[in-house]
Enzyme design. Structure first.
Site, PDB file in Angstrom:
ATOM      1  N   CYS A   1       1.284   1.713   0.546  1.00 44.21           N
ATOM      2  CA  CYS A   1       0.627   1.210  -0.673  1.00 44.21           C
ATOM      3  C   CYS A   1      -0.864   1.516  -0.653  1.00 44.21           C
ATOM      4  O   CYS A   1      -1.640   0.866   0.060  1.00 44.21           O
ATOM      5  CB  CYS A   1       0.860  -0.291  -0.802  1.00 44.21           C
TER       6      CYS A   1
ATOM      7  N   CYS B   1      -3.172  -1.293  -1.896  1.00 43.69           N
ATOM      8  CA  CYS B   1      -3.391  -2.380  -0.929  1.00 43.69           C
ATOM      9  C   CYS B   1      -4.325  -1.941   0.190  1.00 43.69           C
ATOM     10  O   CYS B   1      -5.180  -2.713   0.631  1.00 43.69           O
ATOM     11  CB  CYS B   1      -2.080  -2.811  -0.280  1.00 43.69           C
ATOM     12  N   ASP B   2      -4.157  -0.722   0.679  1.00 45.04           N
ATOM     13  CA  ASP B   2      -4.808  -0.360   1.942  1.00 45.04           C
ATOM     14  C   ASP B   2      -5.862   0.745   1.850  1.00 45.04           C
ATOM     15  O   ASP B   2      -6.562   1.012   2.830  1.00 45.04           O
ATOM     16  CB  ASP B   2      -3.730   0.081   2.954  1.00 45.04           C
TER      17      ASP B   2
END
Ligand code: NDP
Length: 315
Positions: free
Chosen positions: A134, A137-138
């Site tokens: 993701c 997200c990261d």
């Protein structure tokens, strides 16, 4: 055999939020946590985009806090996987992998989706330590670093573009020369100077090391040219696997309406499925956003819908 007013299947942010709202509405709630209690966030490390945590929080810790919060209001966790769900006249029957039968007046589906993974050596070992599924997200953790994105679909193109906001370079690794991605997304990527391509290429292995602190860190990948079969090792800081998602909807095939990819269809802006008394929330019905916070929001909606439905049925 036990009877529950509300049975929630799945224990990610959607399931826990549904349990929070339903238990605070004074309903008797049981959450079936399944084979991965806490869901996808338990395989991530730091979560910085969940509001309320100024300095971020570890994924597993966030899910632990959510579980404690629902327990405060009397929701019960069952650490079993639901293997069958049948709709009766006035209630639903669930059986679990331990062979236990449960009945419920209303069911909230929150089984989530799973990112597809390559299955290459080292991939699971370095998941959360350089390997991610993701970019939203990261991506932020890879500021000024070199990363790869695996895949040739719209998700891979979107993630590659997004990552160029932070990263020094992004290499798209794709197993063939043709792309599934739409032309517009592909054109955008081709125009981006930070992005390069490794086509007809697969990943044989994710390599890494254990730091003095005991933390693991991915340091590179072994790429294989699918035409010549030659391999080469490339040092890299991060690898984003973007080869699609799979909704965990097998349990309700044939019972609840879903799209061709297996995502549950909900009605309008609600969590209502086509089966009265069954509601769906989270990534299981979301092909677009798939974020912890959007899953939590839709869990809240499912609990409110379920509560009102129960009331309308005279419960
Ligand atoms: P897709 O199924 O479209 O693409 C998956 C990609 O991963 C393909 O290129 C496929 O290769 C590759 N792949 C699959 N399995 C493997 C494997 N084992 N090893 C190596 N490569 C593999 O998934 P997406 O997540 O990209 O997209 C899903 C849907 O969401 C699509 O309909 C897409 O259009 C949509 N979407 C739309 C966006 C937008 O419009 N902004 C953004 C993101 C997604 P191959 O082609 O060789 O099979």
């Amino acid at each position: 055999m036990s009877h529950h007013k509300v049975a929630i299947i799945g224990s990610g942010p959607a399931g826990f939020t549904a349990a929070l709202y339903a238990s605070r509405a004074n309903l008797d709630v049981t959450i079936f946590e399944g084979h991965q209690p806490g869901g996808q966030l338990t395989i991530t490390t730091e979560v910085e985009n969940y509001p309320g945590f100024e300095h971020g929080i570890q994924g597993p810790e966030l899910m632990d806090v959510m579980r404690k919060q629902i327990q405060r209001f009397g929701a019960k966790s069952v650490y079993e996987t639901v293997t069958t769900l049948d709709a009766g006249k006035n209630s639903f029957t669930l059986t679990t992998d331990r062979g236990v039968t449960h009945h419920a007046d209303v069911v909230i589906l929150a089984m989530g989706a799973s990112a597809k993974l390559l299955g290459a050596k080292g991939e699971s070992e370095y998941m959360g330590y350089g390997v991610s599924a993701c970019a939203t997200c990261d991506g932020f953790f890879f500021r000024n670093q070199d990363v790869i994105v695996v895949g040739g679909g719209d998700t891979a193109m979107e993630e590659a573009n997004y990552l160029t906001r932070f990263c020094k370079s992004v290499m798209i690794v794709h197993r063939r020369e043709e792309f599934r991605a739409s032309k517009i997304m592909l054109d955008r990527v081709r125009k981006n100077e930070k992005i390069s391509f490794a086509l007809n290429t697969t990943i044989d292995e994710f390599k890494g090391e254990t730091l003095e602190t005991g933390m693991k860190k991915m340091t590179g990948v072994v790429l294989r040219d699918t035409k010549t079969n030659e391999t080469r090792e490339v040092p890299i800081d991060g690898a984003f696997v973007a080869i699609g998602h799979e909704p965990n909807s097998k349990l309700v095939h044939g019972l609840v309406e879903m799209d061709d990819s297996g995502y549950i269809l909900t009605q309008g802006k609600s969590s209502y499925t086509n089966v009265p008394g069954i509601f769906a929330c989270g990534d299981l019905q979301d092909t677009v956003y798939r974020q912890a916070i959007t899953a939590a929001g839709s869990g809240c909606m499912a609990a409110i819908d379920a509560e009102r439905w129960l009331e309308s049925q005279g419960h």
